[in-house]
Write an enzyme that holds these catalytic residues in place. Structure first.
Site, PDB file in Angstrom:
ATOM      1  CD  GLN A 149      -2.959  -0.155   4.935  1.00 58.83           C
ATOM      2  OE1 GLN A 149      -4.052  -0.691   4.748  1.00 58.83           O
ATOM      3  NE2 GLN A 149      -1.824  -0.805   4.727  1.00 58.83           N
ATOM      4  CB  CYS A 157      12.150 -10.058  13.685  1.00 63.07           C
ATOM      5  SG  CYS A 157      13.262 -11.204  14.461  1.00 63.07           S
ATOM      6  CB  SER A 208      -0.369   1.135  -2.560  1.00 62.10           C
ATOM      7  OG  SER A 208       0.117  -0.143  -2.893  1.00 62.10           O
ATOM      8  N   GLY A 209      -1.814   0.155  -5.465  1.00 57.19           N
ATOM      9  CA  GLY A 209      -2.727  -0.783  -6.109  1.00 57.19           C
ATOM     10  C   GLY A 209      -2.986  -2.048  -5.307  1.00 57.19           C
ATOM     11  CG  HIS A 210       0.138  -4.235  -2.935  1.00 54.87           C
ATOM     12  ND1 HIS A 210       0.277  -4.921  -1.749  1.00 54.87           N
ATOM     13  CD2 HIS A 210       0.978  -3.185  -2.856  1.00 54.87           C
ATOM     14  CE1 HIS A 210       1.180  -4.300  -0.998  1.00 54.87           C
ATOM     15  NE2 HIS A 210       1.612  -3.239  -1.650  1.00 54.87           N
TER      16      HIS A 210
HETATM   17  N1  PLP Z   1       2.060   3.554   3.349  1.00 52.95           N
HETATM   18  C1  PLP Z   1       1.300   2.789   4.132  1.00 52.95           C
HETATM   19  C2  PLP Z   1       0.448   3.427   5.183  1.00 52.95           C
HETATM   20  C3  PLP Z   1       1.324   1.396   3.977  1.00 52.95           C
HETATM   21  O1  PLP Z   1       0.571   0.642   4.786  1.00 52.95           O
HETATM   22  C4  PLP Z   1       2.149   0.844   2.981  1.00 52.95           C
HETATM   23  C5  PLP Z   1       2.245  -0.619   2.837  1.00 52.95           C
HETATM   24  O2  PLP Z   1       1.979  -1.375   3.749  1.00 52.95           O
HETATM   25  C6  PLP Z   1       2.888   1.697   2.171  1.00 52.95           C
HETATM   26  C7  PLP Z   1       2.821   3.061   2.383  1.00 52.95           C
HETATM   27  C8  PLP Z   1       3.769   1.161   1.088  1.00 52.95           C
HETATM   28  O3  PLP Z   1       2.993   0.756  -0.029  1.00 52.95           O
HETATM   29  P1  PLP Z   1       3.614  -0.207  -1.122  1.00 52.95           P
HETATM   30  O4  PLP Z   1       3.674  -1.577  -0.530  1.00 52.95           O
HETATM   31  O5  PLP Z   1       2.675  -0.133  -2.279  1.00 52.95           O
HETATM   32  O6  PLP Z   1       4.949   0.311  -1.468  1.00 52.95           O
END
Ligand code: PLP
Length: 385
Positions: free
Chosen positions: A179, A325, A199-201
């Site tokens: 994040q 949930c 993370s790319g997305h």
């Molecule tokens: N770590 C954190 C702090 C995240 O917010 C997220 C995804 O929301 C992840 C790891 C996981 O990343 P990914 O969706 O690319 O697997």
């Protein structure tokens, strides 16, 4: 009207520049980077360029970037790769507010004989460095993993201080910076972490690609076994188009960092102020003085977060709630519970996470739509007399 998107911590819209850059690697340059012929050579060079772009975002050396499929894989590779080096005697120190992509591997390693300490946080989600010192005092090889920024509240951990304390006692230090990357300035030359996940997305690349920074000299066994890709540290043919997109997204992240810290932060602040002023019984969760510039997590007393989200969605507004949930009951998230948010507020927490493409008009739309929703739901609440 297109939906108003305030859920950028869940995922971000792929940047058109990143999508444009990846398409030729689906249409024409589809060679395997490991091939010796011309088709392969071109893609190998393009992957190297992307590695340089991702490294530049962190001020790392390109050889320290390992491409993965997502942030989750990066975290798993760090945990399981380090555990293999240490046999079954590693002391894992992490926190109660980590993402499941850290808590999952930590708890699996506990089942395999490693010890795991999950440090608590205070009411604002802050980690106490003294608790870390105490946890480290036990002796034996330690693996410390704390997030850079919390995905639900945006609260920042003092990763620099944590890393210095942990390194002083000889621990391996990993940070889940999924994040923080693209929102905070990250310089691994100044912050002594051994590994860092991204993370790319979350930074306007498509889903399906991530990276793990591994400081030169860090001992790590490959978690995904196969070919010799990624210098033997991650088997599997590289996801070339997505890696190219991640490279471009990383370059854009550098370019837009200031915009995020100034313009997006001021949109977030105006949104937050407006909500607090117009919705009685609302409060901000997390450390307002030390958090990501794009995130606000707000609790609405006596209301279920899901009900607010449902009505916001009806008004074309996308946000998210801190509830998971589980088996039909709406439980507050582990992050909200770890902070001890009062029961009456814990169930009604909503995360608004802004991003590069948000505008003033988006904030206006939420400020117009939300107060009547809150008023209506509160009038229906069985908890309000
Ligand atoms: N770590 C954190 C702090 C995240 O917010 C997220 C995804 O929301 C992840 C790891 C996981 O990343 P990914 O969706 O690319 O697997």
């Amino acid at each position: 009207m297109p939906p108003i998107y305030f859920d950028n911590n869940a995922t971000t819209q792929p940047a058109p520049e990143a999508v444009d850059a990846m398409l030729p690697f689906l249409r024409e340059q589809w060679g395997n980077p490991s091939s010796m012929h011309a088709f392969g050579g071109g893609t190998a060079k393009a992957v190297d360029r992307a590695r340089g772009q991702v490294a530049a975002l962190l001020n790392a050396d390109p050889s320290e970037i390992l491409f993965t499929s997502c942030g989750t894989e990066s975290n798993n590779a760090a945990f399981f790769g380090a555990a293999e080096i240490h046999g079954a005697a590693m002391r894992i120190i992490t926190t109660r507010v980590e993402h499941p992509a850290v808590l999952g591997p930590a708890r699996r390693l506990r089942e395999r004989g490693h010890s795991v300490a999950e440090l608590g946080v205070d009411g604002r989600g802050r980690l106490d460095a003294a608790a870390l010192r105490q946890a480290l005092a036990g002796g034996g090889p330690a693996f410390v993993s704390t997030m850079w920024a919390n995905n639900e509240t945006g609260t920042l951990f003092p990763v620099h201080e944590i890393a210095e304390i942990a390194k002083a006692s000889g621990a391996i230090v990993h940070t889940d910076a999924v994040q923080a990357v693209g929102k905070e300035r990250i310089d691994v030359a100044k912050t002594p972490v051994d590994m860092l996940s991204l993370s790319g997305h979350k930074i306007h690349a498509p889903k399906g690609v991530g990276a793990l920074y591994v400081r030169r000299g860090t001992r790590l066994k490959a978690w995904m076994l196969g070919g010799h890709q990624e210098n033997g540290r991650r088997g599997g043919t590289e996801n070339v188009p997505h890696i190219i997109a991640l490279g471009v997204a990383a370059e854009l992240a550098v370019k837009h960092l200031e915009d995020g810290r100034v313009r997006v932060a001021s949109l977030r602040d105006r949104l937050e102020r407006g909500i607090l002023q117009t919705c009685p019984g609302s409060r901000v969760n997390g450390d307002v003085e030390n958090r990501l510039p794009n995130t606000t997590n707000i609790s609405f007393e006596f209301i279920e977060g899901e009900a607010i989200l449902y009505h916001l969605s009806d008004a074309g507004i996308c946000a998210s709630s801190g509830s998971a949930c589980a088996s039909g009951s709406l439980e507050p998230s582990h992050v909200i519970r770890a902070m001890g948010v009062p029961f009456t507020s814990a169930h009604g927490s909503i995360r608004f996470s802004l991003g590069r493409y948000n505008t003033d008009a988006d904030v206006d739309a939420v400020l117009a739509a939300l107060p009547p929703i809150v008023q209506k739901l509160r009038a229906m609440s069985p908890f309000v007399k």
